[in-house]
Design an enzyme around this catalytic site. Structure first.
Site, PDB file in Angstrom:
ATOM      1  N   HIS A  92     -24.711 -13.564  29.930  1.00 40.26           N
ATOM      2  CA  HIS A  92     -25.751 -12.522  28.863  1.00 40.26           C
ATOM      3  C   HIS A  92     -26.239 -12.583  27.444  1.00 40.26           C
ATOM      4  O   HIS A  92     -25.508 -11.683  26.709  1.00 40.26           O
ATOM      5  CB  HIS A  92     -25.017 -10.940  28.971  1.00 40.26           C
ATOM      6  CG  HIS A  92     -26.268  -9.744  29.156  1.00 40.26           C
ATOM      7  ND1 HIS A  92     -26.785  -8.996  30.052  1.00 40.26           N
ATOM      8  CD2 HIS A  92     -26.648  -8.726  28.078  1.00 40.26           C
ATOM      9  CE1 HIS A  92     -27.348  -8.418  29.781  1.00 40.26           C
ATOM     10  NE2 HIS A  92     -26.744  -8.048  28.572  1.00 40.26           N
ATOM     11  N   GLY A 132     -34.898 -15.929  25.495  1.00 35.00           N
ATOM     12  CA  GLY A 132     -34.240 -14.815  25.273  1.00 35.00           C
ATOM     13  C   GLY A 132     -35.028 -14.460  23.990  1.00 35.00           C
ATOM     14  O   GLY A 132     -36.902 -14.440  23.239  1.00 35.00           O
ATOM     15  N   ARG A 133     -34.207 -15.088  22.938  1.00 43.12           N
ATOM     16  CA  ARG A 133     -34.420 -14.222  21.237  1.00 43.12           C
ATOM     17  C   ARG A 133     -35.056 -15.283  21.078  1.00 43.12           C
ATOM     18  O   ARG A 133     -35.756 -14.535  19.674  1.00 43.12           O
ATOM     19  CB  ARG A 133     -32.909 -14.798  20.362  1.00 43.12           C
ATOM     20  CG  ARG A 133     -31.775 -13.495  21.333  1.00 43.12           C
ATOM     21  CD  ARG A 133     -30.208 -14.618  20.392  1.00 43.12           C
ATOM     22  NE  ARG A 133     -29.112 -13.621  20.927  1.00 43.12           N
ATOM     23  CZ  ARG A 133     -28.332 -13.700  21.309  1.00 43.12           C
ATOM     24  NH1 ARG A 133     -28.646 -14.787  21.733  1.00 43.12           N
ATOM     25  NH2 ARG A 133     -27.217 -12.463  21.670  1.00 43.12           N
TER      26      ARG A 133
END
Length: 372
Positions: A258, A312-313
């Site tokens: 995560h 993601g980021r």
């Protein structure tokens, strides 16, 4: 407008930090606890060295592949990330539009700040993320909405029985602004994440109320009976869980901690990847998530056994800088980095990447060296 001096994803992160309010930056960048896993993800990836091939005649590499049976122009999908309108008014719709132009899937977050029906107007290749909710009726409703919206896979995130203790958010007393909420929830439930208390994270309060920590293997059976879409389980690190998931008939796994936002001190996902891939073999597709910051990281993950990666980021950094244009620029930079790394490592296609050797370079503090 896009800053002309952004030449790599690290530069995009710097540009994003400069324009993003500090509490929101902490929300998207922060991890849980002491952020040991956030830092370990990066260290583990940077410890992996590619052993390039030569004399391969690669001039125009082909990074396209199939992800869950559909062509993607890169071995990449955009990971589900909550509340993207925090960074730009167009939020998830902007990211989906950029994903469409880049030819890669976008995973609609369950905690999206724009409803899946609106995101579907992008005509992107959509997958839908699901958390397990206490309200089983709402869970079933969201499955129906995902299917009706044209999503072609369900991504069940399994590593959040409760939200990790994210100290940056606690220190900031983080809550959502009045114009951002979880669009897939009834407003009377979603507004919990907007209640500023000053000594807690309102977002964590909302997930504590909504998420069901009793999620177990029997619920996977319920999900399989409830939808005909491919099921992806996101958030596995142990090969025993991966093998059981494969044997239960899921279509894909995402090896992930995560992004360091759940159990602080959890194994870096890249270190878990080889054992998971060995355990499941060709029984299901295996994706990698947590810490991808460059095209080189994509090569590293595929060489370690992944069929593809979730980004993601870096997508959020582009969104913060310039909306859909910024996200597309991030994805264009990523493609350039992937293609450059493919040529320099002698890889014509993704199958060649999977055949590369990876060496774990010595830890400069211990002198330890491991070859994989």
């Amino acid at each position: 407008m896009m800053a002309p001096a952004v030449f790599d994803l690290a530069g995009m992160a710097c540009a994003a930090k400069a324009v993003t309010p500090a509490p929101i930056w902490d929300f998207i960048e922060g991890g849980s606890g002491r952020e040991l896993s956030v830092n370990a993800n990066r260290s583990a990836l940077d410890s992996l060295a590619i052993v390039p091939r030569v004399l391969r005649g690669v001039s125009t590499p082909t990074p396209a592949c199939a992800l869950l049976g559909t062509r993607a122009e890169l071995p990449v999908a955009i990971a589900p990330m909550a509340y993207q309108r925090l960074l730009h008014p167009d939020g998830e719709l902007a990211v989906a539009r950029a994903a469409k132009l880049a030819g890669i899937p976008f995973i609609v977050p369950m905690l999206s700040s724009i409803a899946v029906e609106t995101v579907a107007s992008s005509a992107a290749d959509l997958w839908f993320q699901l958390y397990w909710l206490r309200d089983r009726g709402l869970t079933a409703e969201l499955l129906d909405r995902a299917e009706a919206g044209g999503c072609r896979a369900i991504v069940l995130t399994v590593d959040v029985p409760r939200m990790g203790r994210r100290l940056r958010d606690l220190r900031n007393g983080f809550s959502l602004p009045h114009d951002v909420h979880a669009a897939h929830f009834p407003l009377n439930q979603a507004e919990t994440a907007q209640r500023h208390t000053g000594d807690s994270s309102a977002v964590a309060d909302h997930t504590r109320e909504a998420f069901d920590p009793s999620l177990n293997w029997s619920h996977i059976e319920w999900l399989r009976a409830r939808t005909s879409l491919p099921i992806v389980l996101k958030g596995l690190l142990d090969q025993r869980d991966a093998l059981r998931a494969s044997e239960s008939g899921v279509d894909a796994l995402v090896v992930s901690n995560h992004g360091g936002r759940q159990l602080d001190g959890a194994l870096p996902a890249i270190d878990a990847l080889p054992a998971v891939r060995a355990a499941v073999g060709d029984g299901c597709e295996v994706f990698f998530d947590s810490g991808v910051r460059s095209g080189l990281d994509v090569l590293r993950a595929i060489a370690r056994g992944a069929h593809g990666v979730l980004l993601g980021r870096p997508a959020l950094h582009g969104l913060s800088v310039a909306g859909a244009e910024g996200v597309l620029h991030s994805l264009t930079l990523l493609r350039s980095e992937i293609e450059d790394a493919m040529v320099l490592s002698g890889c014509q296609d993704v199958h060649d990447i999977a055949e590369l050797r990876i060496v774990t370079i010595p830890d400069r503090t211990t002198g330890r060296e491991v070859i994989t």
